[in-house]
Design an enzyme around this catalytic site. Structure first.
Site, PDB file in Angstrom:
ATOM      1  N   ILE A 102       5.002   6.599  -2.498  1.00 27.72           N
ATOM      2  CA  ILE A 102       5.815   6.989  -1.340  1.00 27.72           C
ATOM      3  C   ILE A 102       6.622   5.792  -0.856  1.00 27.72           C
ATOM      4  O   ILE A 102       7.828   5.854  -0.736  1.00 27.72           O
ATOM      5  CB  ILE A 102       4.943   7.528  -0.189  1.00 27.72           C
ATOM      6  CG1 ILE A 102       4.045   8.656  -0.676  1.00 27.72           C
ATOM      7  CG2 ILE A 102       5.826   8.005   0.950  1.00 27.72           C
ATOM      8  CD1 ILE A 102       3.021   9.091   0.342  1.00 27.72           C
ATOM      9  N   GLY A 128       5.696  -1.812   0.033  1.00 25.45           N
ATOM     10  CA  GLY A 128       5.999  -2.822   1.039  1.00 25.45           C
ATOM     11  C   GLY A 128       5.281  -4.108   0.730  1.00 25.45           C
ATOM     12  O   GLY A 128       4.591  -4.225  -0.282  1.00 25.45           O
ATOM     13  N   GLY A 129       5.442  -5.076   1.626  1.00 31.38           N
ATOM     14  CA  GLY A 129       4.816  -6.369   1.418  1.00 31.38           C
ATOM     15  C   GLY A 129       3.302  -6.250   1.383  1.00 31.38           C
ATOM     16  O   GLY A 129       2.618  -6.963   0.647  1.00 31.38           O
ATOM     17  N   GLY A 168       1.509  -3.626   0.499  1.00 32.89           N
ATOM     18  CA  GLY A 168       0.951  -2.832  -0.582  1.00 32.89           C
ATOM     19  C   GLY A 168       1.786  -1.593  -0.776  1.00 32.89           C
ATOM     20  O   GLY A 168       2.864  -1.459  -0.205  1.00 32.89           O
ATOM     21  N   LYS A 204      -3.388   4.039   0.154  1.00 28.19           N
ATOM     22  CA  LYS A 204      -2.700   2.777   0.331  1.00 28.19           C
ATOM     23  C   LYS A 204      -3.417   1.718  -0.492  1.00 28.19           C
ATOM     24  O   LYS A 204      -4.617   1.504  -0.328  1.00 28.19           O
ATOM     25  CB  LYS A 204      -2.708   2.388   1.804  1.00 28.19           C
ATOM     26  CG  LYS A 204      -2.119   1.017   2.029  1.00 28.19           C
ATOM     27  CD  LYS A 204      -1.737   0.830   3.465  1.00 28.19           C
ATOM     28  CE  LYS A 204      -0.855  -0.387   3.588  1.00 28.19           C
ATOM     29  NZ  LYS A 204      -0.133  -0.432   4.832  1.00 28.19           N
ATOM     30  N   ASP A 254      -0.629  -4.583  14.742  1.00 28.98           N
ATOM     31  CA  ASP A 254       0.663  -4.493  14.056  1.00 28.98           C
ATOM     32  C   ASP A 254       1.338  -3.166  14.400  1.00 28.98           C
ATOM     33  O   ASP A 254       1.847  -2.476  13.530  1.00 28.98           O
ATOM     34  CB  ASP A 254       0.464  -4.632  12.540  1.00 28.98           C
ATOM     35  CG  ASP A 254       1.779  -4.877  11.818  1.00 28.98           C
ATOM     36  OD1 ASP A 254       2.742  -5.310  12.475  1.00 28.98           O
ATOM     37  OD2 ASP A 254       1.845  -4.629  10.604  1.00 28.98           O
TER      38      ASP A 254
END
Lengths: 188, 594
Positions: B98, B101-102, B104, B121, B213
């Site tokens: 999907i 990103g940094g 994973g 993930k 985050d």
């Protein structure tokens, strides 16, 4: 080569044949589920739809038992699933996904029939392969898989599994034939 | 002669499978050399079979059942394939990636058992294998307990060669920022949305979990329009650990570019984060969603942005968007206070204020000036206040002299009283909150103990039970405690089994069932995949192995005198009776017709 085995559809007709039923369920439930998901229904609702389809199948399976016309069951099942999906999408219970509301770029969507046929074939192949794996001894299966499916060089596979090249080719041919026969048994 | 006769398809098939007798095979070979139509049919058969294999290959490697042999693994080292294999073993079928990103990659997958869609993930960096792995598992266990309609639940986790992975709900919807850009919600709708987001964060804060985050990319809007928060506790070293200052160290420039804009002053200065850090991030998100701007410029260099986060006071949101009221200004600015002590204590407090705003009750961020509270009360009860005002006006004429006389002193006394009452009420509320938290933690521990019990982890179970405060222990605690106690007593004495080291009845690795004991106390039996182990209770050694091949035993029991063991096969059609002792023998096999 005549197969003496009754087709799955014929065996399922016998209400006492629970093994046939579980086999049937193992093949057709994932097909229906993947198809309904692919038509944009959320998983929770998809389970309901699939369950209702399976019930209908159980009630009407008798008609298809000895029908020699290949593919008749498949197209009937595709129509059944598609009409259930349409009923659902029309019903009030369906909350359109945000994506639809936002009218984002729709993916180039193949027709439901094409989708159904693709999923149908994939699930059948997977099922046959799994069946074969349980029927073969582990070494034969792995040698077949490494050579025929993962396409490793024959010399390497022969060395790893202690086979002569002729044995390996023979293995590949026989297993492939068994898959073809199983697919035929299932009416594909 | 055979060479002259054309061969059937079945014979061709046998020919390719090398199943014909020597002379027959030779005859077919010679025939194929001369008969072009048979040769064509033969080629067609081969082509069909190869085509079938091609379709099987197209299923993808994860569609091919079975472990790869070590050699095959070495020759196919693609991490993606490895991942698919590991996940397939864990019961998931990858569908598609999907996002990447940094941190994973997130994949869409199907849980094979339930055919349910999930998101997986895979973290880019693999945790430290020993100590790290244990902590990781424990944290996932706690995260799995975190269930809230506004949080994306983590169901499962594991390790693959591509990295540790988490399995969570699949949410089919856009990110918060994309959603807002498309829908253009009103101020009120934004507040409603954020109230739900706060409810989710508050649920985590109750368990002492800090997100660290929070940003629009971590909030998805599901098809029902409900926000779902992603990545709880996954972004960083997960649970709040006092004294842990390892997060968000800005040593590598550019590393946090994506996240930096939403970071709090304490994160920018590498000070420890807590619940109030999340409150700050919620404030930045609220500010950005309302106005489309950040509270301070974040487009410059890393250093400049960090300075702005720590130093620059934001303008009131109402200066950028007209239809924002003073209460909402106050709420946003309170979230964005540089000093954590001046913010809301946690997401619950922020949620309550948003709730108050939406229901026209006084907002705590505005402070408790008497006039403000009165104004809010009047706005809430418009009809009643109208008549009240009329009555007041008529009294006013008489009262005005008296009011002037009582002046400032009386008002100050009154305000002091109000403040005292409010402080008292706040203290009471804080106490109640602490008490609720204690109960929540207690039930979490009970749930974890129950789970440890289900997994035969007596040692872990003990530690969860011990963590329960004595005054809260109810029957559920005593019940679990009794079970834990029994499990340890049941374990054979001797050095083999250390009950405090994860063991109940325990054979490192897979455990396949409850042990059952013979009435004479000499043996216990333990079910394994294709056999039953009879252990001596004296030293835990296996004294006898009873094969149940090819299946696992369905149920099994000792005879009254302990000399025989009966077990059924999995279909429960057959019962076998085996004698226990030096000379194992099958005494009887009974087949039932059911």
């Amino acid at each position: 080569m005549e197969t003496t085995r009754f087709s799955l559809l014929a065996r399922v007709r016998d209400p006492d044949n629970s093994r046939a039923w579980s086999e049937f369920d193992r093949i057709y439930r994932p097909i229906l589920f993947r198809f309904v998901l692919a038509r944009g229904v959320r998983p929770g609702d998809a389970e309901d739809i699939v369950q209702r389809c399976m019930l209908t199948v159980a009630q009407r399976i008798g008609r298809f038992a000895y029908d020699p016309r290949r593919g008749r069951f498949r197209s009937w099942l595709a129509k059944l699933a598609e009409s259930r999906v349409r009923d659902f999408l029309r019903s009030a219970r369906h909350v359109p996904a945000v994506g639809e509301q936002l009218d984002r770029l729709p993916a180039p969507d193949p027709s439901p029939e094409t989708t159904f046929e693709r999923i149908w074939e994939e699930e059948h192949l997977r099922y046959c392969l799994e069946e074969l794996r349980s029927e073969l001894d582990a070494t034969s299966y792995e040698a077949f898989r490494d050579y025929a499916l993962l396409e490793r060089p024959a010399a390497e596979v022969c060395r790893d599994f202690g086979l002569q090249p002729a044995q390996l080719y023979k293995l590949k041919w026989r297993v492939t034939r068994a898959i073809a026969e199983k697919m035929k048994d299932l009416g594909c | 002669m055979l060479t002259s006769a054309c061969v059937s398809e079945a014979i061709l098939d046998q020919y390719h499978g090398d199943e014909l007798a020597e002379d027959r095979r030779e005859a077919v070979r010679r025939h194929l050399e001369v008969c072009s139509s048979c040769a064509a049919r033969s080629a067609e058969l081969v082509r069909r079979r190869e085509g079938l294999l091609g379709r099987v290959r197209a299923l993808g490697l994860h569609g091919v059942p079975g472990d790869l042999s070590p050699v095959a693994m070495a020759s196919r080292p693609s991490p993606r394939t490895e991942l698919a294999r590991t996940l397939a073993e864990a019961g998931y079928e990858l569908v598609r990636p999907i996002t990447r990103g940094g941190q994973g990659t997130i994949y869409e997958a199907i849980q094979i058992r339930t055919r349910r869609r999930v998101a997986i993930k895979v973290l880019a960096e693999t945790q430290d294998r020993t100590e790290g792995a244990r902590r990781f598992n424990r944290e996932v266990e706690i995260l799995a307990q975190l269930r809230h309609p506004n949080i994306v639940t983590v169901h499962d986790s594991g390790s693959s060669d591509a990295g540790d992975y988490f399995v969570m709900d699949f949410v089919d919807g856009p990110r918060l920022d994309a959603y807002c850009r498309a829908v253009q919600p009103t101020v009120r709708e934004i507040c409603t949305l954020f109230r739900s987001i706060c409810a989710g964060v508050a649920a985590a804060h109750m368990l002492g979990i800090v997100h660290r985050d929070l940003k629009p990319a971590n909030v998805l809007i599901d098809p029902e329009g409900q926000p779902r928060i992603l990545d709880f506790g996954l972004a960083r070293p997960t649970l709040a650990r006092p004294g842990d200052d390892s997060e968000l160290t800005i040593t590598q420039p550019g590393q946090f570019v994506g996240t930096l804009a939403w970071a709090s002053p304490e994160q920018a200065e590498s000070r420890p984060a807590d619940q109030r850090t999340d409150v700050y991030a919620l404030g930045v998100m609220l500010y950005h969603t309302l106005t489309g701007c950040f509270p301070y410029p974040v487009n410059g260099g890393t250093r400049e942005t960090l300075t702005n986060i720590c130093m620059k006071l934001p303008d009131a949101p109402s200066s950028l968007r007209r239809d924002i009221g003073r209460e909402l200004d106050a709420i946003v600015l309170k979230c964005l206070a540089k000093d954590p002590a001046r913010r809301y204590a946690d997401a619950r407090a922020l949620e309550q204020d948003l709730d108050a705003l939406l229901e026209d009750r006084p907002v705590s961020a505005r402070g408790e000036s008497f006039g403000y509270v009165l104004l809010k009360a009047m706005r809430r009860h418009r009809m009643a206040s109208a008549s009240l005002v009329a009555a007041l006006l008529s009294i006013c004429g008489f009262a005005v002299g008296a009011v002037l006389y009582s002046t400032r002193l009386a008002r100050e006394r009154h305000e002091a009283e109000v403040a005292r009452a409010l402080a008292q009420e706040q203290r009471a509320r804080a106490d109640q909150h602490a008490e609720e938290l204690r109960h929540t933690v207690y039930y979490q521990n009970i749930a974890l103990a129950q789970r440890a019990c289900d997994r035969y982890q007596a040692g872990q179970m003990r530690s969860f039970l011990d963590a329960c405060p004595p005054d809260l222990r109810g029957w559920e605690w005593y019940r679990l405690n009794w079970m834990q106690d029994t499990s340890i007593r049941r374990v054979a004495s001797g050095d083999l089994i250390d009950p405090y080291r994860d063991a109940w009845i325990h054979t490192r690795g897979a455990i396949h069932g409850h042990p059952i004991y013979s009435a004479d106390g000499r043996h216990y039996a333990l079910r394994q995949p294709e056999w039953i182990d009879i252990h001596s209770t004296e030293d835990g050694r296996v004294v006898q192995k009873i094969s149940t091949s090819p299946t696992i035993a369905h149920w099994y029991a000792f005879s009254r005198d302990g000399s025989e063991l009966a077990y059924s096969d999995f279909g429960a059609h057959t019962v076998h009776i085996v004698s226990i002792g030096t000379q194992p023998e099958v005494r009887a096999t009974l087949t039932h017709g059911f």
